[in-house]
Structures are given as structure tokens and as C-alpha cells.
Design a protein around this motif. Structure first.
Motif, mmCIF file in Angstrom:
data_model
loop_
_atom_site.group_PDB
_atom_site.id
_atom_site.type_symbol
_atom_site.label_atom_id
_atom_site.label_comp_id
_atom_site.label_asym_id
_atom_site.label_seq_id
_atom_site.Cartn_x
_atom_site.Cartn_y
_atom_site.Cartn_z
ATOM 1 N N TYR A 1 -83.471 -20.967 70.618
ATOM 2 C CA TYR A 1 -84.466 -20.559 71.615
ATOM 3 C C TYR A 1 -85.887 -20.869 71.166
ATOM 4 O O TYR A 1 -86.775 -21.035 71.993
ATOM 5 N N ALA A 2 -86.103 -20.958 69.889
ATOM 6 C CA ALA A 2 -87.443 -21.274 69.393
ATOM 7 C C ALA A 2 -87.862 -22.695 69.777
ATOM 8 O O ALA A 2 -89.051 -23.011 69.778
ATOM 9 N N PHE B 1 -82.350 -19.598 77.983
ATOM 10 C CA PHE B 1 -81.260 -18.644 77.737
ATOM 11 C C PHE B 1 -79.944 -19.214 78.260
ATOM 12 O O PHE B 1 -78.897 -19.039 77.658
ATOM 13 N N GLY B 2 -80.001 -19.888 79.409
ATOM 14 C CA GLY B 2 -78.810 -20.511 79.978
ATOM 15 C C GLY B 2 -78.225 -21.566 79.053
ATOM 16 O O GLY B 2 -76.997 -21.662 78.911
ATOM 17 N N ASP B 3 -79.087 -22.360 78.413
ATOM 18 C CA ASP B 3 -78.624 -23.367 77.453
ATOM 19 C C ASP B 3 -77.863 -22.699 76.310
ATOM 20 O O ASP B 3 -76.808 -23.175 75.892
ATOM 21 N N ILE B 4 -78.398 -21.602 75.824
ATOM 22 C CA ILE B 4 -77.763 -20.888 74.710
ATOM 23 C C ILE B 4 -76.442 -20.285 75.163
ATOM 24 O O ILE B 4 -75.433 -20.388 74.461
ATOM 25 N N GLY C 1 -78.978 -12.480 80.172
ATOM 26 C CA GLY C 1 -79.720 -11.227 80.028
ATOM 27 C C GLY C 1 -79.533 -10.589 78.665
ATOM 28 O O GLY C 1 -80.485 -10.050 78.085
ATOM 29 N N PHE C 2 -78.328 -10.648 78.145
ATOM 30 C CA PHE C 2 -78.047 -10.079 76.831
ATOM 31 C C PHE C 2 -78.784 -10.872 75.746
ATOM 32 O O PHE C 2 -79.372 -10.290 74.826
ATOM 33 N N ILE C 3 -78.780 -12.186 75.873
ATOM 34 C CA ILE C 3 -79.481 -13.027 74.899
ATOM 35 C C ILE C 3 -80.977 -12.724 74.943
ATOM 36 O O ILE C 3 -81.628 -12.576 73.908
ATOM 37 N N ARG D 1 -91.621 -16.819 66.838
ATOM 38 C CA ARG D 1 -91.714 -17.990 67.705
ATOM 39 C C ARG D 1 -91.025 -17.716 69.044
ATOM 40 O O ARG D 1 -91.530 -18.094 70.099
ATOM 41 N N CYS D 2 -89.876 -17.047 68.999
ATOM 42 C CA CYS D 2 -89.170 -16.697 70.235
ATOM 43 C C CYS D 2 -90.002 -15.725 71.065
ATOM 44 O O CYS D 2 -90.111 -15.873 72.281
ATOM 45 N N ARG D 3 -90.590 -14.753 70.430
ATOM 46 C CA ARG D 3 -91.408 -13.766 71.158
ATOM 47 C C ARG D 3 -92.588 -14.457 71.837
ATOM 48 O O ARG D 3 -92.890 -14.170 72.980
#
Length: 118
Positions: free
Chosen positions: A3-4, A10-13, A32-34, A111-113
Motif C-alpha cells: 500500500y505504500a 486496497f482492492g489491489d491488495i 475495509g478490513f485492510i 507512508r501508508c498513513r
């Protein structure tokens, strides 16, 4: 780490985890959970960089800077007057080291935040 990357969603993950058969509690991970996991500092390895980030955002950090050794996660207490912007506004929220181990390096979590808040 996925995600960084700027172009990863999120869909890709979620799709990657599904393709790889990665499950949590024997269920596929949903977007949503991710998202919730990446916002929650319980998973971050609380080091000095994380301490400085929360202090700089106006959070009340209970533990001393020296306690942020990069091993534990953190609890973020938002209080009873939680507003819609709770994930963006950290001022006056309370951060305390958790007894559990963090699993995401602090620089990755930060970085994600930043990506989430953009």
C-alpha cells in the motif's frame, strides 16, 4: 509495503491476498478490513519516528520517547467525543504503547498513513 506504493489500492491488495490464498480467521481479506488495519497504530512498530509523528500531530503520548524501541504496537484512544475526522485529526487523542508486538515497520506505516490522508 504494497500500500505504500503510490499506485496500489486496497482492492489491489485484497485481490493479491485472494490469489495467494492469504486468509485471516479463514476468511478473505476485504478492502475495509485492510483499510482499518493500515490506519490502526496497533500494528505499527512504535519507534522514535512514530513517537515524533504523533507528538507533532498534537496527540497526548503517555510513554516517554525512550520507551519507543520499535518493538511494540500502540493503542490510540480517541475519547467519547469522536468526530468524523477522527482518523485525520490526532490532536488530544491519547497514544500509549501496547503490550503486543508491532508487525509493520514504522516508516511503512507512516507512508501508508500519509497516503490515506492525502
Amino acid at each position: 509495503e504494497m500500500y505504500a506504493e503510490p499506485s496500489t489500492s486496497f482492492g489491489d491488495i485484497a485481490r493479491y491476498f485472494a490469489q495467494e490464498g492469504i486468509l485471516v480467521y479463514e476468511k478473505e481479506l476485504r478492502r475495509g478490513f485492510i483499510s482499518q488495519m493500515l490506519r490502526n497504530p496497533i500494528y505499527a512498530q512504535a519507534d522514535l519516528e512514530l513517537y515524533e509523528f504523533f507528538k507533532g500531530q498534537g496527540a497526548v503520548v503517555v510513554n516517554e520517547a525512550a520507551d519507543f524501541a520499535g518493538t511494540n504496537g500502540c493503542y490510540l484512544y480517541q475519547g467519547r467525543d469522536v468526530q468524523e475526522r477522527k482518523n485525520k485529526e490526532l490532536k488530544n487523542q491519547i497514544l500509549v504503547l501496547a503490550p503486543s508486538e508491532g508487525i509493520v515497520p514504522a516508516d511503512t506505516w507512516l507512508r501508508c498513513r500519509k497516503k490515506l490522508m492525502a
